[in-house]
Write a protein that holds these residues in place. Sequence first.
Motif, short mmCIF file in Angstrom:
data_model
loop_
_atom_site.label_atom_id
_atom_site.label_comp_id
_atom_site.label_asym_id
_atom_site.label_seq_id
_atom_site.Cartn_x
_atom_site.Cartn_y
_atom_site.Cartn_z
N SER A 23 80.49 24.57 29.12
CA SER A 23 80.18 25.95 28.73
C SER A 23 80.63 26.26 27.30
O SER A 23 80.39 27.37 26.82
CB SER A 23 80.82 26.94 29.70
OG SER A 23 82.22 26.88 29.63
N SER A 24 81.25 25.32 26.62
CA SER A 24 81.71 25.59 25.25
C SER A 24 80.54 25.86 24.30
O SER A 24 80.64 26.72 23.43
CB SER A 24 82.56 24.44 24.74
OG SER A 24 81.80 23.26 24.63
N GLU A 25 79.44 25.16 24.48
CA GLU A 25 78.27 25.40 23.64
C GLU A 25 77.73 26.81 23.85
O GLU A 25 77.38 27.50 22.89
CB GLU A 25 77.18 24.38 23.95
CG GLU A 25 75.93 24.54 23.11
CD GLU A 25 74.84 23.55 23.46
OE1 GLU A 25 73.73 23.72 22.94
OE2 GLU A 25 75.09 22.64 24.26
N ASP A 26 77.71 27.24 25.10
CA ASP A 26 77.24 28.60 25.39
C ASP A 26 78.17 29.65 24.80
O ASP A 26 77.71 30.68 24.29
CB ASP A 26 77.12 28.80 26.90
CG ASP A 26 76.08 27.88 27.52
OD1 ASP A 26 75.09 27.56 26.83
OD2 ASP A 26 76.27 27.47 28.68
N ARG A 27 79.48 29.42 24.87
CA ARG A 27 80.43 30.38 24.29
C ARG A 27 80.26 30.46 22.78
O ARG A 27 80.28 31.55 22.20
CB ARG A 27 81.87 29.97 24.64
CG ARG A 27 82.25 30.26 26.07
CD ARG A 27 83.75 30.15 26.29
NE ARG A 27 84.33 28.92 25.83
CZ ARG A 27 84.45 27.80 26.54
NH1 ARG A 27 84.01 27.79 27.78
NH2 ARG A 27 84.99 26.73 26.03
N SER B 223 77.51 29.73 21.07
CA SER B 223 76.23 30.40 20.82
C SER B 223 76.35 31.91 20.98
O SER B 223 75.78 32.68 20.21
CB SER B 223 75.16 29.87 21.77
OG SER B 223 74.91 28.52 21.55
N ALA B 224 77.10 32.34 21.99
CA ALA B 224 77.29 33.77 22.21
C ALA B 224 78.05 34.40 21.05
O ALA B 224 77.70 35.51 20.61
CB ALA B 224 78.05 34.01 23.52
N THR C 94 76.92 38.28 29.14
CA THR C 94 77.03 36.88 28.72
C THR C 94 78.38 36.29 29.15
O THR C 94 78.45 35.17 29.63
CB THR C 94 76.87 36.76 27.20
OG1 THR C 94 75.62 37.33 26.83
CG2 THR C 94 76.91 35.32 26.76
N ARG C 95 79.44 37.05 28.99
CA ARG C 95 80.77 36.57 29.39
C ARG C 95 80.81 36.29 30.89
O ARG C 95 81.37 35.30 31.33
CB ARG C 95 81.82 37.59 29.00
CG ARG C 95 83.22 37.14 29.32
CD ARG C 95 84.23 38.16 28.85
NE ARG C 95 85.56 37.74 29.17
CZ ARG C 95 86.37 37.11 28.35
NH1 ARG C 95 85.96 36.83 27.14
NH2 ARG C 95 87.57 36.76 28.73
N MET D 107 78.29 35.51 32.77
CA MET D 107 77.45 34.35 33.07
C MET D 107 78.14 33.04 32.73
O MET D 107 78.01 32.06 33.46
CB MET D 107 76.12 34.47 32.31
CG MET D 107 75.20 35.48 32.88
SD MET D 107 73.64 35.76 31.98
CE MET D 107 73.34 34.33 31.04
N ILE D 108 78.89 33.05 31.66
CA ILE D 108 79.55 31.82 31.20
C ILE D 108 80.82 31.54 32.02
O ILE D 108 81.18 30.41 32.24
CB ILE D 108 79.87 31.91 29.70
CG1 ILE D 108 78.58 31.95 28.89
CG2 ILE D 108 80.74 30.76 29.24
CD1 ILE D 108 78.79 32.22 27.43
#
Length: 171
Positions: A107-111, A113-114, A163-164, A166-167
């Motif tokens: 999930s680091s990529e998603d964080r 990106s957010a 977003t938070r 979801m991640i």
Amino acid sequence: PEALDLIGRTLLAGHAFIMGLKLAAEQVDDPIRSEFNRCFEEISFGISVADSMKELADRVDSVDVRFFVTSVIIQLETGGNLAEIVQNIAALIRARFQLYGKIQVLSSEDRFSAMIMFALPIVVGAGMTALNPEYMGLLFFTPGGQSALMGASVSMVLGMIVTRRMIQIKV
């Protein structure tokens, strides 16, 4: 998990459960050291093992500690191989830590990106204000612009919250 492994090895060696607590209280690091030491002292002063374990579960807000306490209490009431149970709980805790680490990596990529997604409008707005203050002045000083800015701010905060959530994955 190291403390539980130590207790499990002590039980496999033929020692009593209370000696496993004492050994764990002597050899592991805080904060679990002080908690196991307190349990050892309570049991030594005459409090039942079940009551001491329940107190431990109340003091330490951890699912893993609750698993351990529940297994000890059940084993005291019904019997069974406590050493194997304690070692299995230690293995379960290690597996949960590994899974949590994998989730953090995935999930680091998603964080990241957010963070970019939420910072980009602010950075672009600041850059446009620096380059052309009259153009951005309409956004800040007119009622329509202020309403649009307020709507955008609310939308960004709501987007950040969604977003938070979801991640954020609980293990």
